[in-house]
Design an enzyme around this catalytic site. Structure first.
Site, PDB file in Angstrom:
ATOM      1  N   GLU A   1     -14.728  27.937  45.108  1.00 43.66           N
ATOM      2  CA  GLU A   1     -14.647  27.083  43.926  1.00 43.66           C
ATOM      3  C   GLU A   1     -13.356  27.317  43.152  1.00 43.66           C
ATOM      4  O   GLU A   1     -12.759  26.383  42.624  1.00 43.66           O
ATOM      5  CB  GLU A   1     -15.866  27.307  43.021  1.00 43.66           C
ATOM      6  CG  GLU A   1     -17.155  26.757  43.592  1.00 43.66           C
ATOM      7  CD  GLU A   1     -17.118  25.254  43.835  1.00 43.66           C
ATOM      8  OE1 GLU A   1     -16.348  24.545  43.146  1.00 43.66           O
ATOM      9  OE2 GLU A   1     -17.850  24.779  44.718  1.00 43.66           O
TER      10      GLU A   1
ATOM     11  N   ASP B   1     -17.473  17.041  39.413  1.00 39.05           N
ATOM     12  CA  ASP B   1     -16.041  17.042  39.702  1.00 39.05           C
ATOM     13  C   ASP B   1     -15.566  15.599  39.806  1.00 39.05           C
ATOM     14  O   ASP B   1     -16.298  14.664  39.457  1.00 39.05           O
ATOM     15  CB  ASP B   1     -15.737  17.846  40.977  1.00 39.05           C
ATOM     16  CG  ASP B   1     -16.282  17.166  42.237  1.00 39.05           C
ATOM     17  OD1 ASP B   1     -17.026  16.157  42.129  1.00 39.05           O
ATOM     18  OD2 ASP B   1     -15.943  17.638  43.341  1.00 39.05           O
TER      19      ASP B   1
ATOM     20  N   TYR C   1     -17.238  23.649  34.804  1.00 38.32           N
ATOM     21  CA  TYR C   1     -17.494  23.128  36.144  1.00 38.32           C
ATOM     22  C   TYR C   1     -17.766  24.261  37.135  1.00 38.32           C
ATOM     23  O   TYR C   1     -18.738  24.237  37.896  1.00 38.32           O
ATOM     24  CB  TYR C   1     -16.332  22.279  36.664  1.00 38.32           C
ATOM     25  CG  TYR C   1     -16.439  22.095  38.163  1.00 38.32           C
ATOM     26  CD1 TYR C   1     -17.331  21.170  38.691  1.00 38.32           C
ATOM     27  CD2 TYR C   1     -15.718  22.911  39.035  1.00 38.32           C
ATOM     28  CE1 TYR C   1     -17.496  21.044  40.064  1.00 38.32           C
ATOM     29  CE2 TYR C   1     -15.874  22.788  40.414  1.00 38.32           C
ATOM     30  CZ  TYR C   1     -16.765  21.852  40.911  1.00 38.32           C
ATOM     31  OH  TYR C   1     -16.947  21.750  42.270  1.00 38.32           O
TER      32      TYR C   1
END
Length: 350
Positions: free
Chosen positions: A43, A144, A126
């Site tokens: 990520e 996203d 996020y």
């Protein structure tokens, strides 16, 4: 009311993309759990970077530092060199800071709570939601660019981004299921990456084809709308490339803060509209005809390149000479490697 999340999960069970950090849906349903360390690393690397670019870097990092303890104990310079070429170098610095915080404050175990994840360096809303959902199956809403596009089309939202971000997030939250939220988060992102693409979406094979409001309205290709960007400015700079008589190169580690922070590079000027010359030593500097050009997120950069071959006993005011056997151009960030590619041939023939 249709169970859209179940329909998407059924599609994902068959069409999930294979990724090094991902547990396939069949294995996940059988009880195999993701490696939170691998999920976190993916990520961080995927922030503003494509899956294709990240795959090899992710495998390289796990090969070099298989656990968060290994990464936390790594030398900063080694991690920055391994990151070279992936861009957005603040992520590499935060990767190290986060690994060390996980080891120091959490005993080397990644927290599964969204709120606790947010306290770690380099982890924003996020990333915290993605780690919590994907690694720990918490019902967090992961949004996203792919998810924003899917939601804008599914509900035919015409307000431009970024103004519509909160609305799209709420729509995504309403669809996030309590069962298999990690697989669902990845399913929506896969849908956006492979079918609901920015151009030429493959609506005919989309699992959400029938309920998609934008498809019915004929507006899918227009969405999501975005507020026009301002013109990207151009900055200029000077890079000084000096090679000693024994083949050593003059390099410096850039300051920790700012662009390319902590990375290896060539001594140079500031980057501005009118950069001030800042030679790191007295030499017969020659200006190359070609300049190195690179684009960062918020500006274009044009670097004038000055080269020099200097005697063995030269003492620079900035930087350090690195012997040719310890210098690898691959350790340079892309902008600096472009400078090297243009300068190296000239210096070798001086």
């Amino acid at each position: 009311m249709r169970d859209l999340s179940s329909e998407l999960l059924a599609w994902y069970d068959t069409h999930a993309r294979a990724m090094p950090w991902r547990v396939p849906p069949a294995a996940r349903k059988a009880g195999v759990r993701p490696n939170p360390y691998a999920v976190w690393m993916s990520e961080v690397m995927l922030q503003q970077t494509t899956v294709a670019a990240v795959r090899d870097y992710h495998s390289k990092f796990l090969g070099l530092w298989p656990t968060v303890h290994d990464l936390a104990g790594a030398e900063d310079a080694d991690v920055m060199a391994a990151w070279a070429g992936l861009g957005y170098y603040a992520r590499a610095r935060n990767l190290l800071k986060c690994a060390r915080a996980v080891v120091a404050d959490h005993g080397g175990t990644f927290p599964d709570s969204y709120n606790v994840l947010l306290t770690l360096p380099g982890i924003g809303p996020y990333t915290a939601a993605a780690i919590s959902a994907i690694a720990f199956d918490r019902p967090e809403t992961v949004v996203d660019g792919n998810v924003e596009r899917v939601m804008a089309r599914l509900y035919d939202v015409h307000e431009p981004l970024p103004g519509s971000k909160s609305q799209l997030t709420e729509l995504a939250r309403d669809l996030t299921p309590d069962m298999r939220p990690g697989d669902y988060a990845q399913a929506v992102m896969d849908l956006g990456a492979t079918i609901c693409t920015p151009r030429n979406p493959a609506c005919g094979i989309c699992p959400w084809r029938d309920p998609c409001a934008a498809r019915l309205a004929g507006t899918a290709v227009e969405l999501p709308k975005k507020t026009p960007k301002k013109k990207t400015p151009t900055r200029f700079g000077i890079a000084y490339v000096a090679r000693r008589a024994d083949g050593a190169w003059l390099l410096e580690t850039r300051p920790e803060t700012g662009l390319l922070g902590g990375m290896l590079g060539w001594p140079g000027s500031d980057w501005s509209e009118t950069p001030e010359p800042a030679p790191p030593l007295d030499a017969n500097w020659k200006t190359l005809e070609a300049e190195a050009r690179h684009t960062f997120t918020h500006f274009h950069l044009r670097l004038k390149i000055l080269t020099a071959t200097v005697p063995q006993d030269t003492s620079p005011t900035r930087g350090t000479f690195v012997s040719k056997d310890k210098f690898s151009p691959a350790d340079l960030p892309t902008a600096m490697r472009k400078v090297f590619d243009l300068a190296a041939a000239t210096l070798r023939h001086d």
